[in-house]
Write an enzyme that holds these catalytic residues in place. Structure first.
Site, PDB file in Angstrom:
ATOM      1  N   CYS A  93      29.461  45.514  46.426  1.00  0.00           N
ATOM      2  CA  CYS A  93      30.275  44.392  45.938  1.00  0.00           C
ATOM      3  C   CYS A  93      31.043  44.808  44.677  1.00  0.00           C
ATOM      4  O   CYS A  93      31.998  45.562  44.771  1.00  0.00           O
ATOM      5  CB  CYS A  93      29.416  43.148  45.721  1.00  0.00           C
ATOM      6  SG  CYS A  93      30.403  41.633  45.543  1.00  0.00           S
ATOM      7  N   HIS A 173      26.680  42.284  50.376  1.00  0.00           N
ATOM      8  CA  HIS A 173      25.445  42.579  49.629  1.00  0.00           C
ATOM      9  C   HIS A 173      24.309  42.938  50.583  1.00  0.00           C
ATOM     10  O   HIS A 173      23.490  42.078  50.944  1.00  0.00           O
ATOM     11  CB  HIS A 173      25.029  41.365  48.803  1.00  0.00           C
ATOM     12  CG  HIS A 173      25.834  41.133  47.569  1.00  0.00           C
ATOM     13  ND1 HIS A 173      25.592  41.802  46.385  1.00  0.00           N
ATOM     14  CD2 HIS A 173      26.888  40.314  47.336  1.00  0.00           C
ATOM     15  CE1 HIS A 173      26.450  41.394  45.464  1.00  0.00           C
ATOM     16  NE2 HIS A 173      27.253  40.497  46.023  1.00  0.00           N
ATOM     17  N   GLU A 175      21.697  44.417  49.882  1.00  0.00           N
ATOM     18  CA  GLU A 175      20.423  44.341  49.147  1.00  0.00           C
ATOM     19  C   GLU A 175      19.866  42.934  49.059  1.00  0.00           C
ATOM     20  O   GLU A 175      18.704  42.728  48.637  1.00  0.00           O
ATOM     21  CB  GLU A 175      20.602  44.901  47.734  1.00  0.00           C
ATOM     22  CG  GLU A 175      21.137  43.933  46.681  1.00  0.00           C
ATOM     23  CD  GLU A 175      22.628  43.641  46.768  1.00  0.00           C
ATOM     24  OE1 GLU A 175      23.166  43.081  45.796  1.00  0.00           O
ATOM     25  OE2 GLU A 175      23.259  43.943  47.800  1.00  0.00           O
TER      26      GLU A 175
END
Length: 232
Positions: A93, A173, A175
């Site tokens: 990002c 994202h 994660e």
């Protein structure tokens, strides 16, 4: 043991699933938080050549915000050096947006109808062994790449994944997990668009958490195997 440098811009920008997967792949991880003290940003980054991979995560800041350039500009310079040194890099990002700037591109505000918060899918290059989704995303800006940088995934609203040599940037994202996004909702709720809510985001993450975890593993494994060429 391979080593990973994980750059968080704010403490809430946790490595989350990526950090977990790297640990499971045998990495020794070191975390560097740029804005642990917002008054004194820490851009004295460790030497990237001491690490097998560098990963940088998101931020509540905008990459073009004039007030943020005191720490954004030094990080962009750091990324230019990292690319020159051919150190494997994954920018997530905001980390991907700064990579785009380091490569000669830019970051711009996306039109309101193209700002993405929630789960998305994308169209990927047929050679990319990474799932089309679902992925969690939260961005109001978008990447503008210079000519010649291969786009590996796009969804019509934004560049989602791109690569330049051993450096990769994402707009989404990978994660993101429930706990991490819950902290973002608490801290950045004013960035939520009208079409969704914090409760809806967290419900979607809970429903899809196993799928999102597998997708993150696939992305990290692809990055380690084909981009970083690390035997992990």
């Amino acid at each position: 043991m391979p080593r990973a440098l994980l750059i968080s811009h704010e403490p809430a920008a946790a490595p989350a699933l990526i950090g977990v997967v790297l640990g499971e792949r045998g990495f020794d991880v070191e975390r560097h938080v740029v804005l642990a003290d917002p008054v004194r940003p820490d851009t004295d980054f460790p030497d990237p050549r001491d690490f097998d991979v560098v990963v940088a995560f998101g931020s509540f800041a905008n990459a073009y915000d004039v007030a943020a350039q005191t720490w954004v500009a030094p990080e962009v310079d750091f990324l230019r050096g990292l690319v020159d040194e051919d150190v494997p890099y994954l920018g997530v990002c905001f980390g991907g947006q700064l990579l785009a700037r380091a490569l000669g591109g830019s970051v711009e505000r996306a039109p309101d109808e193209e700002q993405e918060v929630g789960l998305v899918t994308f169209d990927a290059d047929e050679t990319l062994p990474v799932p089309a989704g679902p992925w969690f995303t939260w961005h109001e800006d978008r990447i503008v790449l210079p000519d010649g940088i291969p786009v590996l995934a796009h969804n019509g609203k934004a560049v989602q994944l791109f690569r330049n040599g051993r450096a990769v940037g994402t707009q989404f994202h990978p994660e993101a997990d429930h706990a991490t996004v819950a902290s973002w909702v608490q801290l950045g709720g004013d960035h939520l668009p009208e079409h969704t809510s914090g409760a809806e985001l967290l419900q979607d993450l809970e429903v899809h958490q196993a799928h999102l975890r597998r997708n993150c593993e696939d992305l990290v494994d692809w990055f380690l195997r084909e981009v970083a060429e690390v035997d992990a």
